[in-house]
Motif scaffolding. Structure first.
Motif, PDB file in Angstrom:
ATOM      1  N   LEU A   8     -27.980  15.250 -34.042  1.00  0.00           N
ATOM      2  CA  LEU A   8     -26.922  16.249 -34.013  1.00  0.00           C
ATOM      3  C   LEU A   8     -25.708  15.599 -33.362  1.00  0.00           C
ATOM      4  CD1 LEU A   8     -26.233  19.288 -34.429  1.00  0.00           C
ATOM      5  CD2 LEU A   8     -27.050  19.647 -32.109  1.00  0.00           C
ATOM      6  N   LEU A  33     -24.124  22.470 -27.215  1.00  0.00           N
ATOM      7  CA  LEU A  33     -25.369  22.108 -27.903  1.00  0.00           C
ATOM      8  C   LEU A  33     -26.332  23.275 -28.077  1.00  0.00           C
ATOM      9  CD1 LEU A  33     -26.024  18.666 -26.156  1.00  0.00           C
ATOM     10  CD2 LEU A  33     -24.949  19.064 -28.382  1.00  0.00           C
ATOM     11  N   SER A  36     -28.775  23.139 -30.878  1.00  0.00           N
ATOM     12  CA  SER A  36     -29.880  22.172 -30.818  1.00  0.00           C
ATOM     13  C   SER A  36     -31.234  22.872 -30.714  1.00  0.00           C
ATOM     14  CB  SER A  36     -29.696  21.206 -29.649  1.00  0.00           C
ATOM     15  OG  SER A  36     -29.831  21.878 -28.414  1.00  0.00           O
ATOM     16  N   VAL A  44     -29.162  13.450 -29.807  1.00  0.00           N
ATOM     17  CA  VAL A  44     -27.806  13.976 -29.891  1.00  0.00           C
ATOM     18  C   VAL A  44     -26.846  12.806 -29.743  1.00  0.00           C
ATOM     19  CG1 VAL A  44     -26.047  15.280 -28.619  1.00  0.00           C
ATOM     20  CG2 VAL A  44     -28.232  16.340 -29.123  1.00  0.00           C
ATOM     21  N   TRP A  59     -29.124  17.553 -21.874  1.00  0.00           N
ATOM     22  CA  TRP A  59     -29.905  16.999 -22.987  1.00  0.00           C
ATOM     23  C   TRP A  59     -30.701  15.775 -22.535  1.00  0.00           C
ATOM     24  CZ3 TRP A  59     -31.420  18.428 -27.656  1.00  0.00           C
ATOM     25  CH2 TRP A  59     -31.937  17.459 -28.505  1.00  0.00           C
TER      26      TRP A  59
END
Length: 103
Positions: A8, A33, A36, A44, A59
């Motif tokens: 992503l 995010l 996600s 990512v 993340w």
């Protein structure tokens, strides 16, 4: 093809020239995010200009997932990327030259 890694790409989404067609809520959603959790990416890739933001930190540090950064166009960006990301996406710099910066 479930064996292929999926990622992503994200960033601050603040530039209204590019992102003005999106509502503030959509930009917020993408910047942090939140998609996600739906997309469930393997990694990512986050804009180097906002790599020290909360969302990429969560993340990488909390969810313990791979964080890449884009687009590295200078040695200064590469040094910054080294502090935050697991890997980089670069442009106009040869990979063998990156060893001088990160090695």
């Amino acid at each position: 093809a479930p064996i292929l890694p999926r990622g992503l790409a994200s960033g601050p989404f603040r530039n209204k020239h590019y992102w003005g067609h999106l509502s503030p809520w959509k930009r917020f959603y993408m910047r942090h995010l939140l998609s996600s959790f739906i997309a469930n990416p393997d990694f990512v890739a986050y804009d180097i200009n906002a790599i020290n933001s909360l969302a990429p930190w969560i993340w990488k540090q909390v969810l313990n997932k791979p964080l890449l950064t884009w687009t590295i166009r200078s040695y200064e960006d590469a040094q910054l990327a080294e502090n935050y990301a697991d890997a980089i996406i670069f442009e106009k710099i040869r990979p063998d030259q990156m060893v001088q910066v990160t090695g």
